[in-house]
Motif scaffolding. Structure first.
Motif, mmCIF file in Angstrom:
data_model
loop_
_atom_site.group_PDB
_atom_site.id
_atom_site.type_symbol
_atom_site.label_atom_id
_atom_site.label_comp_id
_atom_site.label_asym_id
_atom_site.label_seq_id
_atom_site.Cartn_x
_atom_site.Cartn_y
_atom_site.Cartn_z
ATOM 1 N N LEU A 222 0.833 -1.205 0.000
ATOM 2 C CA LEU A 222 0.000 0.000 0.000
ATOM 3 C C LEU A 222 0.865 1.252 0.000
ATOM 4 O O LEU A 222 1.979 1.259 0.533
ATOM 5 C CB LEU A 222 -0.918 0.017 1.224
ATOM 6 C CG LEU A 222 -1.861 -1.176 1.385
ATOM 7 C CD1 LEU A 222 -2.537 -1.126 2.745
ATOM 8 C CD2 LEU A 222 -2.905 -1.205 0.265
ATOM 9 N N GLN A 223 0.336 2.285 -0.588
ATOM 10 C CA GLN A 223 0.954 3.606 -0.502
ATOM 11 C C GLN A 223 -0.107 4.591 -0.016
ATOM 12 O O GLN A 223 -1.204 4.638 -0.556
ATOM 13 C CB GLN A 223 1.475 4.053 -1.878
ATOM 14 C CG GLN A 223 2.101 5.430 -1.886
ATOM 15 C CD GLN A 223 3.363 5.497 -1.047
ATOM 16 O OE1 GLN A 223 4.106 4.523 -0.970
ATOM 17 N NE2 GLN A 223 3.601 6.610 -0.403
ATOM 18 N N GLU A 224 0.219 5.345 1.017
ATOM 19 C CA GLU A 224 -0.736 6.296 1.596
ATOM 20 C C GLU A 224 -0.232 7.714 1.385
ATOM 21 O O GLU A 224 0.940 8.015 1.604
ATOM 22 C CB GLU A 224 -0.932 6.017 3.085
ATOM 23 C CG GLU A 224 -2.019 6.857 3.716
ATOM 24 C CD GLU A 224 -2.466 6.318 5.074
ATOM 25 O OE1 GLU A 224 -3.523 6.757 5.567
ATOM 26 O OE2 GLU A 224 -1.768 5.452 5.627
ATOM 27 N N HIS A 246 -7.949 25.290 3.520
ATOM 28 C CA HIS A 246 -7.585 24.041 2.862
ATOM 29 C C HIS A 246 -8.566 22.920 3.215
ATOM 30 O O HIS A 246 -9.179 22.923 4.278
ATOM 31 C CB HIS A 246 -6.165 23.612 3.259
ATOM 32 C CG HIS A 246 -5.101 24.538 2.793
ATOM 33 N ND1 HIS A 246 -4.639 25.589 3.564
ATOM 34 C CD2 HIS A 246 -4.409 24.599 1.626
ATOM 35 C CE1 HIS A 246 -3.706 26.244 2.894
ATOM 36 N NE2 HIS A 246 -3.543 25.659 1.718
ATOM 37 N N SER A 247 -8.667 21.986 2.299
ATOM 38 C CA SER A 247 -9.338 20.724 2.567
ATOM 39 C C SER A 247 -8.267 19.640 2.633
ATOM 40 O O SER A 247 -7.123 19.854 2.228
ATOM 41 C CB SER A 247 -10.348 20.409 1.454
ATOM 42 O OG SER A 247 -11.357 21.394 1.406
ATOM 43 N N THR A 248 -8.650 18.479 3.156
ATOM 44 C CA THR A 248 -7.691 17.385 3.308
ATOM 45 C C THR A 248 -8.096 16.214 2.430
ATOM 46 O O THR A 248 -9.258 15.816 2.415
ATOM 47 C CB THR A 248 -7.609 16.926 4.774
ATOM 48 O OG1 THR A 248 -7.242 18.033 5.591
ATOM 49 C CG2 THR A 248 -6.569 15.829 4.941
ATOM 50 N N LEU A 249 -7.143 15.673 1.707
ATOM 51 C CA LEU A 249 -7.365 14.505 0.868
ATOM 52 C C LEU A 249 -6.464 13.381 1.362
ATOM 53 O O LEU A 249 -5.244 13.529 1.385
ATOM 54 C CB LEU A 249 -7.071 14.841 -0.598
ATOM 55 C CG LEU A 249 -7.334 13.765 -1.656
ATOM 56 C CD1 LEU A 249 -7.603 14.427 -3.011
ATOM 57 C CD2 LEU A 249 -6.168 12.790 -1.803
ATOM 58 N N THR A 250 -7.065 12.293 1.806
ATOM 59 C CA THR A 250 -6.314 11.107 2.231
ATOM 60 C C THR A 250 -6.558 9.998 1.223
ATOM 61 O O THR A 250 -7.698 9.701 0.877
ATOM 62 C CB THR A 250 -6.759 10.646 3.630
ATOM 63 O OG1 THR A 250 -6.570 11.713 4.559
ATOM 64 C CG2 THR A 250 -5.949 9.435 4.086
ATOM 65 N N LEU A 251 -5.472 9.399 0.766
ATOM 66 C CA LEU A 251 -5.566 8.395 -0.291
ATOM 67 C C LEU A 251 -4.730 7.185 0.091
ATOM 68 O O LEU A 251 -3.563 7.319 0.463
ATOM 69 C CB LEU A 251 -5.049 8.990 -1.606
ATOM 70 C CG LEU A 251 -5.202 8.173 -2.879
ATOM 71 C CD1 LEU A 251 -6.662 8.134 -3.305
ATOM 72 C CD2 LEU A 251 -4.368 8.780 -3.992
ATOM 73 N N VAL A 252 -5.345 6.016 0.054
ATOM 74 C CA VAL A 252 -4.625 4.757 0.254
ATOM 75 C C VAL A 252 -4.797 3.931 -1.016
ATOM 76 O O VAL A 252 -5.926 3.606 -1.400
ATOM 77 C CB VAL A 252 -5.169 3.977 1.466
ATOM 78 C CG1 VAL A 252 -4.374 2.679 1.655
ATOM 79 C CG2 VAL A 252 -5.106 4.820 2.727
ATOM 80 N N VAL A 253 -3.700 3.609 -1.675
ATOM 81 C CA VAL A 253 -3.777 2.851 -2.926
ATOM 82 C C VAL A 253 -2.958 1.578 -2.814
ATOM 83 O O VAL A 253 -1.897 1.551 -2.171
ATOM 84 C CB VAL A 253 -3.295 3.689 -4.141
ATOM 85 C CG1 VAL A 253 -4.135 4.943 -4.294
ATOM 86 C CG2 VAL A 253 -1.826 4.047 -4.023
ATOM 87 N N SER A 346 9.645 7.964 -5.718
ATOM 88 C CA SER A 346 10.426 9.095 -5.238
ATOM 89 C C SER A 346 10.981 8.753 -3.870
ATOM 90 O O SER A 346 10.735 7.680 -3.318
ATOM 91 C CB SER A 346 9.552 10.348 -5.157
ATOM 92 O OG SER A 346 8.536 10.178 -4.185
ATOM 93 N N SER A 347 11.714 9.685 -3.295
ATOM 94 C CA SER A 347 12.336 9.433 -1.990
ATOM 95 C C SER A 347 11.304 9.224 -0.900
ATOM 96 O O SER A 347 11.553 8.551 0.091
ATOM 97 C CB SER A 347 13.234 10.611 -1.622
ATOM 98 O OG SER A 347 12.482 11.808 -1.605
ATOM 99 N N SER A 348 10.092 9.788 -1.091
ATOM 100 C CA SER A 348 9.086 9.692 -0.035
ATOM 101 C C SER A 348 8.361 8.354 -0.021
ATOM 102 O O SER A 348 7.782 7.976 0.982
ATOM 103 C CB SER A 348 8.058 10.823 -0.182
ATOM 104 O OG SER A 348 7.384 10.710 -1.429
ATOM 105 N N ASN A 349 8.353 7.638 -1.151
ATOM 106 C CA ASN A 349 7.607 6.381 -1.158
ATOM 107 C C ASN A 349 8.431 5.205 -1.669
ATOM 108 O O ASN A 349 7.869 4.207 -2.094
ATOM 109 C CB ASN A 349 6.331 6.519 -1.995
ATOM 110 C CG ASN A 349 6.607 6.826 -3.453
ATOM 111 O OD1 ASN A 349 7.711 6.629 -3.944
ATOM 112 N ND2 ASN A 349 5.600 7.308 -4.158
ATOM 113 N N LEU A 350 9.748 5.325 -1.630
ATOM 114 C CA LEU A 350 10.609 4.230 -2.052
ATOM 115 C C LEU A 350 10.598 3.154 -0.981
ATOM 116 O O LEU A 350 11.018 3.383 0.144
ATOM 117 C CB LEU A 350 12.027 4.740 -2.278
ATOM 118 C CG LEU A 350 13.039 3.728 -2.818
ATOM 119 C CD1 LEU A 350 12.614 3.230 -4.183
ATOM 120 C CD2 LEU A 350 14.407 4.366 -2.895
ATOM 121 N N LYS A 351 10.090 1.977 -1.310
ATOM 122 C CA LYS A 351 9.975 0.909 -0.318
ATOM 123 C C LYS A 351 10.589 -0.375 -0.863
ATOM 124 O O LYS A 351 10.767 -0.548 -2.056
ATOM 125 C CB LYS A 351 8.510 0.640 0.019
ATOM 126 C CG LYS A 351 7.826 1.789 0.727
ATOM 127 C CD LYS A 351 6.398 1.411 1.032
ATOM 128 C CE LYS A 351 5.663 2.513 1.761
ATOM 129 N NZ LYS A 351 4.273 2.156 2.040
#
Length: 570
Positions: A222-224, A246-253, A346-351
């Protein structure tokens, strides 16, 4: 404590869609649990006795005093709104004041409650239309316990028309799981016939909670993404922006190279804490995943929008499962951008990508046999290495079997299949800039059917008769310009499909073939171009492009020990 539950004015009642829909065990559970959430509960216990048509929901919320309990089950009584203006400022899950009242007409209703800080708890049973039948002091911890008994007992035809008990219990489970996804901080205990049925433990985020509901999905699949996005510039009022610009968008894919479904049953959308049906947003999600998954497979995606209440009209459906959403095109654009960010590398989601392959099985076996003692000065070098990775940090090292590029980065190594990586690069380039160039002399094709001619014209090719059973093609897609098999490629394009299908076919035909030698610079250029694509994890056919082996996994496999002398038996 003063009473907070009041009957709504008549003019407000007329503005609200018809009362709550109590049509099953699941609908009763939904309404009672939503009341618990509105009361600030962090722990909810749901007990069901389906054969007895009995349901009990207990929570540790704020509770109610005696005045509120006596008013709670009367028609259109609520503490959540008071005037018609409040219908455009709804921040609660319940607001119509009809759930408990509806239950008193269909079942026996009993409520035990004690407010936080209150010295006494009260038990009240209600008769038809919410009339208070019995009041007594009772011992109870702060919170509320609602018991619904003999549901539909006065309407036997309603019971007979319902699905089987097993189907209803499955609906109850789905209802609770949907609510839990929207509120991951809660603790849930669900009992059936005095036996624990299932539990859901609290989690910091929805992405951490999801594997409890989908056990076949691992955390690494998963990526959040959680984003603050500006309110729609076309519809935001000055008052809204004063509260929150602002509004908040949370996404789990579910990452498409690791997990997907055979049905679109896990494309879920929630708005302000409630799961809703929004075909427009669901289609936006499916479109964003197009050409990242294998044929007839669908993504796992949970989207939660927290937006200004006045952008939503909840009065589309009595069950509040369908809504009207203002400025929907704006939100569709934001969702598409968020999904593209989640699918990028990217560096933020490299797993670490542990795929179900022979390699991963070897790593798992090695990890089970020996310990891994690692005592560097930096307590977590692998994580620090990952955090330093930049989008173009892959360094081409070698080519294996003229098919796979071995790439090094600061946290380990990757294997990248050259053909499908190049296919992804070409496909996105074609989607962004579909160009047809003249060709001279024309390409001559033989014995095309009228359907094939029509298909080539549909994707923009200039084709005209050139003699008996002969056709001349006078322009072709740019990537085919230098290819010797251009005629075969055009015949492939003539076999059907839309423009996107044609672009996939051209990209596949034009990409570098497996078995083709590449020098160091060619490999590096391909890696750099591939990392810049929007969906680098899979090719347009849905196949995974790369396999990553992180430093920690390699160390476990080789039982690496950094204690000097210990590996020599000292």
């Amino acid at each position: 404590m003063a009473s907070t539950i009041q009957a709504l004015p008549t003019e407000v009642v007329y503005l609200i869609t018809a009362g709550e829909v109590i049509d099953s065990l699941a609908s009763v559970v939904r309404e009672l649990v939503e009341n618990s959430l509105d009361a600030g509960a962090t722990r909810i216990v749901v007990s069901l006795w389906p054969q007895q048509w009995r349901i009990r929901v207990a929570d540790n919320g704020c509770g109610m005093n005696l005045d509120d309990l006596q008013q709670a089950a009367t028609a259109h009584s609520t503490s959540k709104i008071h005037s018609s203006a409040d219908l455009w400022k709804i921040n609660s899950l319940g607001f119509r004041g009809e759930a408990l009242h509806s239950l008193t007409t269909l079942a026996d209703l009993e409520i035990l409650s004690r407010p936080v800080g209150g010295k006494l708890g009260w038990r009240i049973s209600y008769g038809n239309a919410g009339e208070v039948m019995q009041v007594e002091v009772t011992a109870i911890a702060p919170g509320t316990v609602v018991t619904v008994s003999n549901l539909f007992g006065n309407c036997s035809s309603r019971r007979q028309g319902l699905p089987t008990v097993a189907q209803q219990m499955k609906a109850v489970q789905a209802t609770i799981q949907q609510i839990a996804l929207c509120h991951p901080h809660l603790t849930w205990q669900i009992w059936q016939n005095d036996r624990q049925w299932f539990t859901i433990s609290p989690a910091a985020t929805t992405g951490q909670l999801l594997p409890q509901i989908l056990p076949q999905v691992r955390q690494g699949d998963l990526q959040e993404v959680k984003l603050e996005i500006p309110n729609s510039p076309n519809s935001c009022t000055e008052a809204i922006n004063r509260v929150s610009p602002h509004s908040t968008l949370t996404l789990v894919v579910g990452l498409p190279d690791r997990t997907h479904r055979h049905r679109p049953d896990w494309v879920r959308v929630a708005i302000n804490g409630r799961m809703v049906k929004t075909p427009e947003l669901e289609q936006t999600i499916l479109s964003a995943f197009h050409r990242t998954l294998p044929r007839d497979r669908y993504p796992i995606c949970f989207l939660h929008l927290a937006i200004a209440p006045d952008q939503i009209n909840w009065n589309r459906n009595p069950a509040k499962t369908e809504i009207y959403l203002n400025e929907i095109i704006y939100w569709q654009e934001q969702i598409t951008q968020a999904i593209n960010q989640a699918l990028s590398i990217s560096s933020s989601n490299l797993k670490e990508a542990v795929h179900t392959t022979r390699v991963s099985k070897l790593l798992k076996a090695a990890e089970g046999k020996g310990g891994y003692n690692f005592n560097p000065q930096n307590p977590n070098p692998c994580t620090d290495g990952i955090n330093r990775v930049s989008p173009n940090s892959l360094k081409a090292v070698a080519q294996v079997s003229n098919t796979y590029i071995v790439a090094e980065h600061s946290a380990g190594m990757w294997l990248v299949e050259q053909h499908i990586a190049h296919e992804r690069v070409l496909y996105e380039k074609l989607c962004d800039d579909w160009q047809l160039v003249p060709v001279e002399p024309p390409i001559i094709l033989y014995q095309l059917s009228p359907a094939q001619v029509s298909q080539l014209q549909r994707i923009g090719l200039e084709i005209e008769p050139f003699g008996e059973q002969l056709w001349a093609v006078r322009n072709i897609p740019t990537p085919l310009q230098q290819r010797d098999d251009c005629a075969e490629a055009i015949l492939e394009l003539s076999l059907g499909g839309d423009l996107q299908t044609a672009q996939v076919a051209v990209a596949c035909r034009s990409a570098i073939r497996n078995g083709t030698p590449m020098n160091q610079q060619e490999m590096q250029t391909l890696l750099d171009n591939w990392q810049r694509t929007r969906n680098p994890r899979t090719c347009p056919h849905g196949r995974p492009i790369y396999l990553s082996l992180e430093e920690s996994a390699l160390a476990r496999f080789f039982r690496r020990n950094w204690v000097i002398g210990k590996s020599h038996g000292i």
